[in-house]
Structure formats: C-alpha cells, structure tokens
Design a protein around this motif. Structure first.
Motif, PDB file in Angstrom:
ATOM      1  N   UNK A   1       0.824  -1.184   0.236  1.00  0.00           N
ATOM      2  CA  UNK A   1       0.097   0.015  -0.007  1.00  0.00           C
ATOM      3  C   UNK A   1       0.950   1.154   0.033  1.00  0.00           C
ATOM      4  N   UNK A   2       2.056   0.976   0.185  1.00  0.00           N
ATOM      5  CA  UNK A   2       2.954   2.295   0.122  1.00  0.00           C
ATOM      6  C   UNK A   2       4.033   2.422  -0.971  1.00  0.00           C
ATOM      7  N   UNK A   3       3.943   1.312  -1.858  1.00  0.00           N
ATOM      8  CA  UNK A   3       4.730   1.223  -2.671  1.00  0.00           C
ATOM      9  C   UNK A   3       4.766   2.552  -3.741  1.00  0.00           C
ATOM     10  N   UNK A   4       3.674   2.862  -4.145  1.00  0.00           N
ATOM     11  CA  UNK A   4       3.629   4.202  -5.102  1.00  0.00           C
ATOM     12  C   UNK A   4       4.180   5.406  -4.262  1.00  0.00           C
ATOM     13  N   UNK A   5       4.032   5.583  -3.109  1.00  0.00           N
ATOM     14  CA  UNK A   5       4.540   6.541  -2.144  1.00  0.00           C
ATOM     15  C   UNK A   5       6.047   6.541  -2.314  1.00  0.00           C
ATOM     16  N   UNK A   6       6.604   5.423  -2.057  1.00  0.00           N
ATOM     17  CA  UNK A   6       8.132   5.030  -2.262  1.00  0.00           C
ATOM     18  C   UNK A   6       8.489   5.584  -3.502  1.00  0.00           C
ATOM     19  N   UNK A   7       7.798   4.901  -4.594  1.00  0.00           N
ATOM     20  CA  UNK A   7       8.390   5.032  -5.903  1.00  0.00           C
ATOM     21  C   UNK A   7       8.312   6.727  -6.419  1.00  0.00           C
ATOM     22  N   UNK A   8       7.365   7.338  -6.049  1.00  0.00           N
ATOM     23  CA  UNK A   8       7.545   8.654  -6.368  1.00  0.00           C
ATOM     24  C   UNK A   8       8.237   9.395  -5.659  1.00  0.00           C
ATOM     25  N   UNK A   9       8.376   9.515  -4.484  1.00  0.00           N
ATOM     26  CA  UNK A   9       9.213  10.349  -3.469  1.00  0.00           C
ATOM     27  C   UNK A   9      10.575   9.798  -3.883  1.00  0.00           C
ATOM     28  N   UNK A  10      11.031   8.679  -4.044  1.00  0.00           N
ATOM     29  CA  UNK A  10      12.234   8.009  -4.299  1.00  0.00           C
ATOM     30  C   UNK A  10      12.802   8.419  -5.634  1.00  0.00           C
ATOM     31  N   UNK A  11      11.719   8.628  -6.672  1.00  0.00           N
ATOM     32  CA  UNK A  11      11.871   8.804  -7.989  1.00  0.00           C
ATOM     33  C   UNK A  11      12.737   7.419  -8.537  1.00  0.00           C
ATOM     34  N   UNK A  12      12.081   6.242  -7.983  1.00  0.00           N
ATOM     35  CA  UNK A  12      12.630   4.911  -8.153  1.00  0.00           C
ATOM     36  C   UNK A  12      11.891   4.298  -9.617  1.00  0.00           C
ATOM     37  N   UNK A  13      12.798   3.832 -10.285  1.00  0.00           N
ATOM     38  CA  UNK A  13      12.596   3.087 -11.585  1.00  0.00           C
ATOM     39  C   UNK A  13      12.550   1.575 -11.613  1.00  0.00           C
ATOM     40  N   UNK A  14      11.493   0.881 -12.082  1.00  0.00           N
ATOM     41  CA  UNK A  14      11.566  -0.529 -12.163  1.00  0.00           C
ATOM     42  C   UNK A  14      12.889  -0.989 -12.877  1.00  0.00           C
ATOM     43  N   UNK A  15      13.340  -2.117 -12.375  1.00  0.00           N
ATOM     44  CA  UNK A  15      12.948  -2.972 -11.298  1.00  0.00           C
ATOM     45  C   UNK A  15      13.529  -2.277 -10.049  1.00  0.00           C
ATOM     46  N   UNK A  16      12.759  -2.263  -8.697  1.00  0.00           N
ATOM     47  CA  UNK A  16      13.343  -1.912  -7.616  1.00  0.00           C
ATOM     48  C   UNK A  16      12.633  -2.428  -6.479  1.00  0.00           C
ATOM     49  N   UNK A  17      13.193  -2.537  -5.101  1.00  0.00           N
ATOM     50  CA  UNK A  17      12.637  -3.348  -4.257  1.00  0.00           C
ATOM     51  C   UNK A  17      12.351  -2.404  -2.904  1.00  0.00           C
TER      52      UNK A  17
END
Length: 513
Positions: free
Chosen positions: A224-240
C-alpha cells in the motif's frame, strides 16, 4: 546423541545463558510467546543487521520502510486474509489436542524420508569404502518400496491441498494410520478451517468502534506504500522495498519452541518488476538468498530448496529455503513470485490507481512482485541449532560451545584480568573502554580463567583476552580463539586490527559480492 535430545539441550541452553525466556515466566508463561534475553537480543539484532545491510546497503535499487502494525481493515479483505487465511485443523477426541492436518501428513512424508536414509546408512556401513550409494538407491527393493509409498502419499497430499479437500485430508490421515502423539489413538474429528488473524476494536466508544486486525504479515504495508516510495524516491523498475517488523498469527498448533509463535518478526523484501520478467527475478533471488544463508558457514549440505506443492492464491511460483534443524529440514525463508495480485486488489478495493508509469515504453501498468520473506525467530533458531556443539577435550574434560559466526555473536570480545588485584582490572577496563566503540566488548573478573572461558564459549564469544602481570610491562595480552582454543601473545595496539574485520557484518557482506 539423538536429535530430539540435541533440540532439548538447545532450548535449555537458550534460557540458561540469557538468549530466550518464556514470556511472563513468573506467571508460568504464555503459550507460544517468548522474550529475548540479554544475549538473545544482541544475536537477533545482528541477524537483522546482516539482512538489512545485504538488502539496502548492497543494492542501489532497494530501500526500506517501516509501516504500522494497525492498518485499515479493508486491506485484509483485499489481500484475501479475511476469507482465505486459514489452517486445516483436526482434533484427537481422546487427548483433546488440536493439530494441523497438513503438518501431520508432512511429518508422515518425512518419516518415509527417514526410513529411506536409514536403509542407505545401513548399507553404507555394511559395504564400507566400496559402497555405491547411487546404485544402491536405484536397485534396493527396500528403498524402492519406501520411495513408492512416499511418492504415492506425496501426490495424494498435493492434490488434496489444492482445494483444499478437507475430507480427503482426513482420509489420508486415517489411511496412513497417523496417531495422536499424546494419546496414541486414531480417534480423529473432521478437518475444518480456522482463520489465523487476531482482531481487536479501534475507537473510543462501542458505537463508534471499528474492527481491525493485528497484521498477520508485513508485506501489505509495503504494497500500500509502494507508489509513495516510488514517487518520492524517483524509483525506476525494477526496485525493491525492504521492511523488518512484527506480525501476529493465532497459531492453534504452536510448537517447537520459537519455530512457530503467535507473535513473531519478519524480514521481507518486495521486488517490483515489469510483467514478464518476474520468473527471471524469481530465479535470481533464489540464488541470492541461498548464498546469503550459506555465507554463515553452517555447510551447504544443511540447506535445500523446497518447491511448494500448493501455490497460494496470489503466486505463480514459490519455494522455501529449508535448514536442517534437529527436527528435520524446516522452512526459514520463503521466496514467492506474487504476480500483480496484491497491487491489483488494492487498486480495486481502494478505487485509486496505483499503476506505474514506465518512461521507457510510455505505458502504465501494475508491476509484478517477487518476495523474499524470512522469519527472524526461525532464522535465530537455525543459527542456534547450527552453532550448538558439545566437545570432548584432550584432557578428558568437555565443553559446550556456540560456534556462532563472529559477525552474529552477541559479544565479540571478553577481556579477563588474571586476578582482581595488582592493577590488572584497571588495565583490562582500559582495553574495554578503547575497543567498545568498535565492537561489543565486555569485562569479566568472576571465577577462574578456565570457568570464564567456558562461560564465554557457551554464549559464543569468538575471542577472549587475558590481562596478566606481564601486560603491565610489555603491553601485550593473551588472545584466545573460541573454536580452536589456541592462544597467542599479541600487542594491545594490534587487537582492534586483528579482531574487527573478523567480527564485523562487513566480513559477511564481502562474501555476497
């Protein structure tokens, strides 16, 4: 020594030396709940640190979070836990004891495995150096008979668990003649499902309260937090995303010490990837996780993969890393390809889009997930069982020693003054005060040097140094190795350099590169 006796000694050792206590001990305990003592909490923290750094420090595309234990109750509806988080339970009418039907059958399969290995062991002893194990397994009628029984049971059990078919599970137990360990009878009830979640109420008034659950796993807090982390951390797939936290399950058949508890801790990493790549990542993480376990040095032969006969509703592949405990090979870590089930469910139940926008393809999609999940307490138990050793010494004496990996040991160095006078305690404390900033160093002066060595062996301290009268003149101490018991004279100024790399988490992490 029988393996059952070894396990009893490990359990007793845990309490005697401050590793694990029964919770609420002065009130006669609370079933399947345990507290970690002064040495246990250090060992447990070191295990968590080894895992955390191997995930977050060594991977630039993995970050950590810490989600709450209390979560919105709809999360558990979406994940399937409200409807499907069940165990198949069966009671023995004579002993009034309750068991998991699947565990009873798995234990029966393990008994066939034990019979096969006993036949092979007897043949090995009979034929000696000329023994061809592969040929014997292929040609022995006795081995073939047991293998046939084992495989037939395994296939039947595998089919029954797909439903699960509760009537068939009970029939397997009856057909195999499985008896209650307490009463010795086969007077079994029907098999029925039991939901494992603890529930409670949140709110200040009875009318305004809401039923919520203690989380049965930590994974949903990541999803439920994956998108929060992805956006705030500017993460690109793949990530953990990694997390360590408590989880709670109302285990009716809690047993084998801390192996199965009602309150436990998990180390989980959810790896988000592009659909279609998940099986490659599944195989990749299988290899990485086995390497992580084997780096501890307990022997590759004590680990194995066990592929799941029944896949969870969210998975398209699943395997366990099993360790050879005194009570057989048991799961310490699960690796699962969870597809996009969890994220799709949360998108459906929340009504909010949590799709990932792929800048390379200019498309949005729900990622697939590969999970690695370890029970910290099971990992702790495997380390204790793998380290426990009773040795007969050349002088006729014996010792109990925990041959813990140096990086996991609660205490790294014990500093022992030879006597409690003549300035030796002061010199010993000076050494402790210098080294304690670099690794866990303790001072001990009670009893003879021999007894102090034995105490440190029993808690797994890799090194001891003895401060004697010569130390005051030459600034050298006697350094003792736990495993070999060899002693050498070294300069105090060299202690940190000699010990630090061997007992740091870094020494383990280097094996993973």
């Amino acid at each position: 020594m029988a393996q059952e006796d070894v396990f009893k000694k490990v359990v007793a050792h845990c309490k005697e030396y401050g590793f694990v206590f029964p919770s609420s001990d002065i009130y006669d305990g609370l079933g399947a709940v345990y507290d970690y003592g002064q040495n246990g909490v250090e060992l447990k923290n070191n295990i968590k640190q080894y895992w955390w750094q191997s995930m977050v420090l060594l991977h630039d595309n993995i970050v950590g979070i810490d989600s709450a234990i209390f979560m919105h109750p709809t999360i558990w509806k979406a994940s399937g836990h409200v409807d499907a988080f069940n165990d198949p339970l069966i009671d023995n009418r004579d002993s009034k004891k309750r068991y998991r039907a699947d565990v009873l059958i798995e234990d029966q399969i393990a008994k066939y495995d034990e019979k096969i290995e006993k036949e092979v062991a007897k043949a090995r002893k009979r034929f000696g150096d000329s023994f061809d194990e592969e040929k014997y397994r292929a040609t022995s009628p006795r081995v073939a008979e047991e293998v046939a029984k084992r495989e037939a049971l395994h296939e039947r059990y595998k089919a029954a668990m797909q439903g699960p078919d509760l009537e068939e599970l009970r029939q397997i137990i009856l057909d195999e003649g499985i008896v209650c360990p307490i009463s010795g009878t086969r007077n079994w009830t029907e098999v029925r499902q039991f939901n494992l979640m603890f529930s409670t109420e949140m709110g200040s008034t009875a009318d305004g309260s809401m039923k919520i659950y203690l989380r049965p796993e930590t994974a949903q807090g990541i999803f439920v937090n994956y998108l929060n982390v992805q956006k705030t951390g500017r993460m690109k797939l793949p990530f953990g995303i990694a997390q360590i936290g408590k989880a709670f399950r109302n285990e009716i058949v809690a047993r084998q010490f801390i192996f199965r508890m009602r309150e436990f801790e998990q180390m989980e990493m959810q790896f988000f990837c592009k659909p279609g790549t998940e099986m490659d990542w599944f195989r990749n993480w299988k290899a990485q996780r086995m390497k992580w376990h084997q780096a501890l040095g307990f022997g590759a032969e004590n680990y194995r993969f066990h592929d799941h006969d029944k896949l969870a509703h969210y998975a398209n592949a699943a395997t366990d890393v099993e360790f050879l405990m005194p009570f057989g090979f048991k799961e310490v870590e699960g690796i699962h390809s969870r597809t996009n089930f969890d994220l799709s469910q949360h998108e459906k139940f929340s009504g909010k889009s949590i799709k990932y926008f792929d800048p390379e393809t200019n498309e949005s999609y729900v990622p697939y997930v590969v999970e690695t999940s370890i029970g910290v307490d099971r990992m702790f138990l495997s380390v204790m069982c793998g380290s426990y050793c009773e040795e007969q010494l050349e002088n006729g004496e014996s010792r109990v020693v925990l041959k813990l990996p140096g990086a996991l040991a609660p205490v790294k160095l014990a500093v022992l003054p030879l006597v409690k006078k003549d300035g030796l305690p002061e010199k010993a404390r000076e050494i402790v005060n210098d080294l304690k900033f670099h690794f866990n160093t303790i001072y001990e002066e009670k009893d003879s040097i021999g007894k102090r060595y034995r105490r440190q062996d029993a808690i797994g301290t890799p090194y001891c140094v003895t401060v004697d009268h010569d130390t005051l003149n030459d600034n050298c101490v006697t350094l003792r190795n736990r495993d070999t018991m060899e002693q050498e004279r070294v300069a105090i100024s060299e202690l940190r350099g000699i010990i630090e790399d061997r007992v740091s988490i870094t020494s383990l992490l280097k094996k993973l590169i």
